[in-house]
Design a protein around this motif. Structure first.
Motif, PDB file in Angstrom:
ATOM      1  N   LEU A  32       1.866  32.905  -8.344  1.00 43.00           N
ATOM      2  CA  LEU A  32       2.479  31.674  -8.857  1.00 43.00           C
ATOM      3  C   LEU A  32       3.264  30.947  -8.081  1.00 43.00           C
ATOM      4  CD1 LEU A  32       3.186  33.212 -12.428  1.00 43.00           C
ATOM      5  CD2 LEU A  32       1.489  31.454 -11.809  1.00 43.00           C
ATOM      6  N   VAL A  33       4.240  31.627  -7.234  1.00 42.50           N
ATOM      7  CA  VAL A  33       5.078  30.907  -6.175  1.00 42.50           C
ATOM      8  C   VAL A  33       4.454  30.242  -5.253  1.00 42.50           C
ATOM      9  CG1 VAL A  33       6.729  31.203  -4.397  1.00 42.50           C
ATOM     10  CG2 VAL A  33       7.038  32.417  -6.531  1.00 42.50           C
ATOM     11  N   ASP A  34       3.264  30.816  -4.799  1.00 43.02           N
ATOM     12  CA  ASP A  34       2.171  30.069  -3.619  1.00 43.02           C
ATOM     13  C   ASP A  34       1.656  28.894  -4.416  1.00 43.02           C
ATOM     14  OD1 ASP A  34       2.939  32.093  -1.814  1.00 43.02           O
ATOM     15  OD2 ASP A  34       1.092  33.231  -2.159  1.00 43.02           O
ATOM     16  N   LEU A  35       1.099  29.016  -5.602  1.00 39.80           N
ATOM     17  CA  LEU A  35       0.597  28.025  -6.415  1.00 39.80           C
ATOM     18  C   LEU A  35       1.600  26.726  -6.252  1.00 39.80           C
ATOM     19  CD1 LEU A  35      -1.966  26.829  -7.915  1.00 39.80           C
ATOM     20  CD2 LEU A  35      -0.753  27.878 -10.006  1.00 39.80           C
ATOM     21  N   ILE A  36       2.715  27.113  -6.826  1.00 41.62           N
ATOM     22  CA  ILE A  36       3.964  26.153  -6.881  1.00 41.62           C
ATOM     23  C   ILE A  36       4.038  25.445  -5.534  1.00 41.62           C
ATOM     24  CG2 ILE A  36       6.263  25.614  -7.414  1.00 41.62           C
ATOM     25  CD1 ILE A  36       6.062  27.915  -9.581  1.00 41.62           C
ATOM     26  N   GLU A  37       4.439  26.416  -4.552  1.00 39.17           N
ATOM     27  CA  GLU A  37       4.909  25.676  -3.333  1.00 39.17           C
ATOM     28  C   GLU A  37       3.757  24.954  -2.509  1.00 39.17           C
ATOM     29  OE1 GLU A  37       6.536  29.006  -1.436  1.00 39.17           O
ATOM     30  OE2 GLU A  37       8.619  28.756  -2.501  1.00 39.17           O
ATOM     31  N   ASN A  38       2.651  25.410  -2.704  1.00 37.59           N
ATOM     32  CA  ASN A  38       1.399  24.908  -1.909  1.00 37.59           C
ATOM     33  C   ASN A  38       0.524  23.753  -2.215  1.00 37.59           C
ATOM     34  OD1 ASN A  38       1.119  26.673   0.549  1.00 37.59           O
ATOM     35  ND2 ASN A  38       1.534  28.138  -0.905  1.00 37.59           N
ATOM     36  N   VAL A  39       0.558  23.850  -3.762  1.00 35.62           N
ATOM     37  CA  VAL A  39      -0.156  22.914  -4.565  1.00 35.62           C
ATOM     38  C   VAL A  39       0.596  22.011  -5.308  1.00 35.62           C
ATOM     39  CG1 VAL A  39      -2.164  22.452  -6.020  1.00 35.62           C
ATOM     40  CG2 VAL A  39      -2.301  24.298  -4.456  1.00 35.62           C
ATOM     41  N   GLN A 105     -10.070  25.985  -6.218  1.00 38.81           N
ATOM     42  CA  GLN A 105     -10.868  25.106  -7.232  1.00 38.81           C
ATOM     43  C   GLN A 105     -10.223  24.063  -7.630  1.00 38.81           C
ATOM     44  OE1 GLN A 105     -12.299  28.197 -10.210  1.00 38.81           O
ATOM     45  NE2 GLN A 105     -14.329  27.852  -9.026  1.00 38.81           N
ATOM     46  N   VAL A 106     -10.960  23.084  -8.044  1.00 36.59           N
ATOM     47  CA  VAL A 106     -10.221  22.133  -8.553  1.00 36.59           C
ATOM     48  C   VAL A 106     -11.336  21.528  -9.830  1.00 36.59           C
ATOM     49  CG1 VAL A 106     -10.653  19.937  -7.036  1.00 36.59           C
ATOM     50  CG2 VAL A 106      -8.986  19.770  -8.769  1.00 36.59           C
ATOM     51  N   ILE A 107     -11.018  21.450 -11.013  1.00 38.64           N
ATOM     52  CA  ILE A 107     -11.908  21.378 -11.807  1.00 38.64           C
ATOM     53  C   ILE A 107     -11.622  20.376 -13.038  1.00 38.64           C
ATOM     54  CG2 ILE A 107     -13.428  22.352 -13.741  1.00 38.64           C
ATOM     55  CD1 ILE A 107     -12.995  25.088 -12.586  1.00 38.64           C
ATOM     56  N   ASP A 108     -12.618  19.052 -12.994  1.00 34.44           N
ATOM     57  CA  ASP A 108     -12.473  18.183 -14.054  1.00 34.44           C
ATOM     58  C   ASP A 108     -12.845  18.904 -15.359  1.00 34.44           C
ATOM     59  OD1 ASP A 108     -12.928  16.185 -15.811  1.00 34.44           O
ATOM     60  OD2 ASP A 108     -14.517  15.095 -14.603  1.00 34.44           O
ATOM     61  N   GLU A 109     -11.877  19.061 -16.208  1.00 32.93           N
ATOM     62  CA  GLU A 109     -12.235  19.626 -17.335  1.00 32.93           C
ATOM     63  C   GLU A 109     -12.353  18.559 -18.606  1.00 32.93           C
ATOM     64  OE1 GLU A 109     -12.455  22.942 -18.330  1.00 32.93           O
ATOM     65  OE2 GLU A 109     -11.314  24.113 -16.532  1.00 32.93           O
ATOM     66  N   VAL A 117      -6.642  23.662 -11.617  1.00 29.65           N
ATOM     67  CA  VAL A 117      -6.318  23.781 -10.204  1.00 29.65           C
ATOM     68  C   VAL A 117      -6.030  25.339  -9.716  1.00 29.65           C
ATOM     69  CG1 VAL A 117      -3.903  23.084  -9.802  1.00 29.65           C
ATOM     70  CG2 VAL A 117      -5.463  23.125  -7.925  1.00 29.65           C
ATOM     71  N   SER A 118      -6.620  25.748  -8.927  1.00 32.95           N
ATOM     72  CA  SER A 118      -6.312  27.277  -8.435  1.00 32.95           C
ATOM     73  C   SER A 118      -6.108  27.146  -6.947  1.00 32.95           C
ATOM     74  CB  SER A 118      -7.499  28.184  -8.697  1.00 32.95           C
ATOM     75  OG  SER A 118      -8.621  27.958  -7.955  1.00 32.95           O
ATOM     76  N   TYR A 119      -5.397  28.394  -6.462  1.00 32.77           N
ATOM     77  CA  TYR A 119      -5.112  28.497  -5.021  1.00 32.77           C
ATOM     78  C   TYR A 119      -4.790  30.083  -4.808  1.00 32.77           C
ATOM     79  CZ  TYR A 119      -2.266  28.562  -0.692  1.00 32.77           C
ATOM     80  OH  TYR A 119      -1.680  28.463   0.670  1.00 32.77           O
ATOM     81  N   LYS A 120      -5.242  30.467  -3.790  1.00 29.34           N
ATOM     82  CA  LYS A 120      -5.121  31.873  -3.213  1.00 29.34           C
ATOM     83  C   LYS A 120      -4.522  31.706  -1.891  1.00 29.34           C
ATOM     84  CE  LYS A 120      -9.679  32.827  -3.267  1.00 29.34           C
ATOM     85  NZ  LYS A 120     -11.131  33.395  -3.073  1.00 29.34           N
ATOM     86  N   LYS A 121      -4.012  32.719  -1.645  1.00 28.27           N
ATOM     87  CA  LYS A 121      -3.147  33.205  -0.251  1.00 28.27           C
ATOM     88  C   LYS A 121      -4.162  33.088   1.112  1.00 28.27           C
ATOM     89  CE  LYS A 121       0.469  36.300  -1.696  1.00 28.27           C
ATOM     90  NZ  LYS A 121       1.553  35.668  -1.379  1.00 28.27           N
TER      91      LYS A 121
END
Length: 131
Positions: A32-39, A105-109, A117-121
């Motif tokens: 979650l921290v990575d998602l916040i800080e990077n995206v 991933q970025v998805i138009d829902e 939006v998702s982010y992995k290390k």
């Protein structure tokens, strides 16, 4: 973490109503921290206006309760569903993520009703999808 918090990304009205525990473990919290800080925080900077989170981390039980897929990145702390209050604003978020930020991933829902939006290390696929 300038604009978003772990608490914001773990808050769930469904979890509260149904009394489902929704607390990330250390690995999920790190994601979650990575998602916040990077995206999410860089997205807020670029967008210049508040962004709301409709769904962030989901425990396995919460994911099941909301009908999430069994392999949802929300359960890993790697994903958030976000929105601005307008479809135009949501499309702008989608475009900024796709063109300017790291993501898995970025998805138009539902025609920009919200953006997933998702982010992995590591190993981000840069998938752009429409559901």
């Amino acid at each position: 973490m300038k604009y978003f918090t772990i608490e914001e990304l773990t808050r769930s009205s469904v979890a509260q109503t149904r009394r489902i525990e929704n607390k990330p473990d250390a690995g999920q919290q790190s994601a979650l921290v990575d998602l916040i800080e990077n995206v999410l925080d860089p997205l807020r900077e670029k967008f210049g206006k508040p962004i709301l989170v409709s769904s962030g981390f989901r425990s396995k039980d919460l994911n099941r309760a909301v009908g999430g897929v069994a392999t949802s990145q929300h359960m890993k702390g790697e994903a958030a569903d976000i929105y601005t209050g307008t479809k135009e604003g949501n499309k702008a978020l989608f475009d900024i993520i796709r063109k300017e930020l790291p993501f898995d991933q970025v998805i138009d829902e539902k025609d920009f009703s919200w953006v997933h939006v998702s982010y992995k290390k590591s190993g981000n696929r840069k998938q752009t999808l429409k559901l």
